[in-house]
Motif scaffolding. Structure first.
Motif, PDB file in Angstrom:
ATOM      1  N   ARG A  12      20.444  50.087 -16.604  1.00 40.00           N
ATOM      2  CA  ARG A  12      22.379  51.107 -16.685  1.00 40.00           C
ATOM      3  C   ARG A  12      22.723  49.785 -15.987  1.00 40.00           C
ATOM      4  N   LEU A  17      27.157  50.814 -16.359  1.00 41.09           N
ATOM      5  CA  LEU A  17      27.118  52.970 -16.439  1.00 41.09           C
ATOM      6  C   LEU A  17      27.366  52.609 -15.205  1.00 41.09           C
ATOM      7  N   GLN A  21      27.999  58.055 -14.005  1.00 40.29           N
ATOM      8  CA  GLN A  21      28.587  58.721 -15.795  1.00 40.29           C
ATOM      9  C   GLN A  21      26.777  58.908 -16.489  1.00 40.29           C
ATOM     10  N   VAL A  22      26.188  58.153 -16.216  1.00 42.83           N
ATOM     11  CA  VAL A  22      24.560  58.485 -16.694  1.00 42.83           C
ATOM     12  C   VAL A  22      23.898  59.934 -16.331  1.00 42.83           C
TER      13      VAL A  22
END
Length: 67
Positions: A12, A17, A21-22
């Protein structure tokens, strides 16, 4: 920490990110996603596959089947 949670966090960050966001792309809360990275719970196979797709990696890598 498990291999999965360590690699999840590393990939990640490599993808630049945020957890938020994930989580948004997965349709879950940031708190729920954070539990995967802190090894408090494991995602379903379907969710893990989505995570791998988002992070442009494979489930084999995330689970430690290969480096």
């Amino acid at each position: 920490m498990s291999v999965f949670s360590e690699r999840l966090r590393a990939k990640r960050k490599q993808a630049k990110l945020t957890q938020e966001q994930v989580a948004e792309r997965l349709g879950i809360t940031r708190a729920a996603y954070t539990m995967y990275e802190t090894d408090k719970t494991q995602p379903t196979l379907e969710t893990a596959a989505k995570i791998a797709e988002i992070l442009e990696t494979s489930l084999d890598y995330l689970t430690g089947r290969y480096n």
